[in-house]
Design a protein around this motif. Structure first.
Motif, PDB file in Angstrom:
ATOM      1  N   ASP A  44       6.477  -9.548 -74.932  1.00 35.67           N
ATOM      2  CA  ASP A  44       6.923  -8.214 -75.342  1.00 35.67           C
ATOM      3  C   ASP A  44       6.234  -7.775 -76.627  1.00 35.67           C
ATOM      4  O   ASP A  44       5.912  -6.602 -76.809  1.00 35.67           O
ATOM      5  CB  ASP A  44       8.442  -8.199 -75.539  1.00 35.67           C
ATOM      6  CG  ASP A  44       9.183  -8.327 -74.212  1.00 35.67           C
ATOM      7  OD1 ASP A  44       8.556  -8.064 -73.163  1.00 35.67           O
ATOM      8  OD2 ASP A  44      10.375  -8.678 -74.234  1.00 35.67           O
ATOM      9  N   GLU A  45       5.997  -8.748 -77.531  1.00 41.16           N
ATOM     10  CA  GLU A  45       5.348  -8.431 -78.806  1.00 41.16           C
ATOM     11  C   GLU A  45       3.938  -7.889 -78.595  1.00 41.16           C
ATOM     12  O   GLU A  45       3.465  -7.024 -79.341  1.00 41.16           O
ATOM     13  CB  GLU A  45       5.291  -9.677 -79.706  1.00 41.16           C
ATOM     14  CG  GLU A  45       6.631 -10.145 -80.236  1.00 41.16           C
ATOM     15  CD  GLU A  45       7.472 -10.862 -79.184  1.00 41.16           C
ATOM     16  OE1 GLU A  45       6.907 -11.244 -78.127  1.00 41.16           O
ATOM     17  OE2 GLU A  45       8.684 -11.022 -79.408  1.00 41.16           O
ATOM     18  N   ASP A  46       3.238  -8.411 -77.579  1.00 41.94           N
ATOM     19  CA  ASP A  46       1.877  -7.952 -77.296  1.00 41.94           C
ATOM     20  C   ASP A  46       1.874  -6.493 -76.852  1.00 41.94           C
ATOM     21  O   ASP A  46       1.022  -5.709 -77.276  1.00 41.94           O
ATOM     22  CB  ASP A  46       1.243  -8.827 -76.215  1.00 41.94           C
ATOM     23  CG  ASP A  46       1.120 -10.281 -76.643  1.00 41.94           C
ATOM     24  OD1 ASP A  46       0.642 -10.519 -77.762  1.00 41.94           O
ATOM     25  OD2 ASP A  46       1.515 -11.165 -75.859  1.00 41.94           O
ATOM     26  N   LYS A  48       4.217  -4.303 -77.592  1.00 44.64           N
ATOM     27  CA  LYS A  48       4.633  -3.486 -78.730  1.00 44.64           C
ATOM     28  C   LYS A  48       3.475  -3.229 -79.683  1.00 44.64           C
ATOM     29  O   LYS A  48       3.336  -2.146 -80.244  1.00 44.64           O
ATOM     30  CB  LYS A  48       5.785  -4.170 -79.467  1.00 44.64           C
ATOM     31  CG  LYS A  48       7.109  -4.152 -78.707  1.00 44.64           C
ATOM     32  CD  LYS A  48       8.187  -4.886 -79.468  1.00 44.64           C
ATOM     33  CE  LYS A  48       9.499  -4.890 -78.670  1.00 44.64           C
ATOM     34  NZ  LYS A  48      10.563  -5.665 -79.376  1.00 44.64           N
ATOM     35  N   GLN A  49       2.622  -4.244 -79.868  1.00 48.64           N
ATOM     36  CA  GLN A  49       1.473  -4.088 -80.763  1.00 48.64           C
ATOM     37  C   GLN A  49       0.476  -3.068 -80.225  1.00 48.64           C
ATOM     38  O   GLN A  49      -0.176  -2.361 -80.983  1.00 48.64           O
ATOM     39  CB  GLN A  49       0.765  -5.441 -80.947  1.00 48.64           C
ATOM     40  CG  GLN A  49       1.529  -6.434 -81.814  1.00 48.64           C
ATOM     41  CD  GLN A  49       1.642  -5.960 -83.250  1.00 48.64           C
ATOM     42  OE1 GLN A  49       0.662  -5.520 -83.845  1.00 48.64           O
ATOM     43  NE2 GLN A  49       2.845  -6.045 -83.813  1.00 48.64           N
ATOM     44  N   ALA A  50       0.350  -3.026 -78.900  1.00 53.43           N
ATOM     45  CA  ALA A  50      -0.601  -2.094 -78.282  1.00 53.43           C
ATOM     46  C   ALA A  50       0.029  -0.747 -77.973  1.00 53.43           C
ATOM     47  O   ALA A  50      -0.665   0.187 -77.577  1.00 53.43           O
ATOM     48  CB  ALA A  50      -1.142  -2.708 -76.987  1.00 53.43           C
ATOM     49  N   ASP A  51       1.337  -0.637 -78.147  1.00 52.37           N
ATOM     50  CA  ASP A  51       2.057   0.583 -77.773  1.00 52.37           C
ATOM     51  C   ASP A  51       1.648   1.752 -78.659  1.00 52.37           C
ATOM     52  O   ASP A  51       1.336   1.588 -79.841  1.00 52.37           O
ATOM     53  CB  ASP A  51       3.567   0.344 -77.889  1.00 52.37           C
ATOM     54  CG  ASP A  51       4.365   1.391 -77.120  1.00 52.37           C
ATOM     55  OD1 ASP A  51       3.747   2.140 -76.354  1.00 52.37           O
ATOM     56  OD2 ASP A  51       5.589   1.439 -77.295  1.00 52.37           O
ATOM     57  N   GLU A  53       2.738   5.567 -80.168  1.00 50.91           N
ATOM     58  CA  GLU A  53       3.980   6.250 -80.528  1.00 50.91           C
ATOM     59  C   GLU A  53       4.232   7.436 -79.612  1.00 50.91           C
ATOM     60  O   GLU A  53       3.377   8.308 -79.424  1.00 50.91           O
ATOM     61  CB  GLU A  53       3.900   6.737 -81.975  1.00 50.91           C
ATOM     62  CG  GLU A  53       5.193   7.393 -82.454  1.00 50.91           C
ATOM     63  CD  GLU A  53       5.081   7.945 -83.858  1.00 50.91           C
ATOM     64  OE1 GLU A  53       6.088   8.471 -84.365  1.00 50.91           O
ATOM     65  OE2 GLU A  53       3.982   7.843 -84.457  1.00 50.91           O
ATOM     66  N   THR A 112       5.820   5.279 -71.718  1.00 53.44           N
ATOM     67  CA  THR A 112       5.118   4.367 -72.641  1.00 53.44           C
ATOM     68  C   THR A 112       3.608   4.433 -72.472  1.00 53.44           C
ATOM     69  O   THR A 112       2.876   3.689 -73.110  1.00 53.44           O
ATOM     70  CB  THR A 112       5.570   2.911 -72.400  1.00 53.44           C
ATOM     71  OG1 THR A 112       5.281   2.539 -71.036  1.00 53.44           O
ATOM     72  CG2 THR A 112       7.052   2.748 -72.672  1.00 53.44           C
TER      73      THR A 112
END
Length: 237
Positions: A44-46, A48-51, A53, A112
């Motif tokens: 999930d962190e990966d 979020k880092q590429a997400d 806004e 997203t």
């Protein structure tokens, strides 16, 4: 999909390819296949880092000539409506785009995912048309397509005659999804019959997928287009 005996809806199980065993959600991971059979796990962190806004805004980055954009880039249109108090700015952008023949190239986040999009005027509205990024478009050179081909004058004139004989004013309401209409008609008939079987017509013969002689097809098409159309005996329902 339903079970035929009692019309119970069918659910699908998540089954591992290695042993055919069902896998519960807490043991499922997302991954990316970078080589055949080789994966890297993504947490999930990966993501979020590429997400990007989700700003709920359409961020215009450039204005370009509409005629410069290959239609293959356009994907899906949405009507845009102004927020309260933004009607004047909405109208101003619409009029300027219409007068200049330009479109606004923007980036927009839906859920997203980030999309490329074009802001285009359409009558009294603005349209946000989602677009493909350049790397999503297949290279034409990767297909076996004839480029420069010597064509006879007679063949060209014949093709022009066919195009001229079939030319009409663009009327979008003229075209319908024949498959969808036929399927819905059959569904309604089944509903009316209480779910019982209804008579089935013989399936029409499928046309050949390959065209042997395009010139011969053009000749036949021209002959057919020159014949008077048969009047339909159907009554309006």
């Amino acid at each position: 999909m339903l079970r035929r005996s009692d019309l119970s809806p069918i659910n699908y199980k998540r089954v591992a390819e290695a042993d055919g065993k069902e896998v519960p959600w807490d043991q499922i991971a997302k991954g990316y296949e970078y080589e055949d059979g080789k994966y890297v796990i993504l947490k999930d962190e990966d993501f979020k880092q590429a997400d990007v806004e989700a700003t709920q805004t359409v961020d215009i980055v450039d204005f370009v000539e509409l005629d410069d954009i290959d239609p293959v880039f356009f994907s899906k249109p949405y009507y845009m409506v102004p927020v309260k108090g933004g009607e004047k700015a909405y109208a101003l952008l619409r009029e300027v785009l219409a007068e200049t023949g330009k479109v606004g190239i923007a980036k927009v986040v839906i859920k997203t995912r980030q999309y490329l999009a074009a802001v285009k005027p359409r009558r009294h509205a603005l349209v946000l048309e989602l677009m493909h990024f350049a790397d999503e478009i297949s290279d034409l050179d990767s297909f076996s397509i004839p480029k420069e081909t010597k064509l006879g004058a007679k063949e060209i004139e014949m093709a022009k005659t066919l195009v001229k004989s079939m030319s009409e004013k663009w009327k979008p309401d003229k075209y319908h999804d024949d498959y969808k209409e036929a399927l819905m008609k059959r569904i309604q008939a089944k509903i009316k019959a209480g779910g019982k079987e209804i008579p089935t017509k013989a399936a029409p013969k499928k046309r050949a997928a390959n065209v042997i002689d395009l010139v011969d097809v053009l000749r036949k098409s021209i002959r057919e287009s020159g014949r008077p159309k048969k009047k339909s005996n159907r009554r309006a329902s």
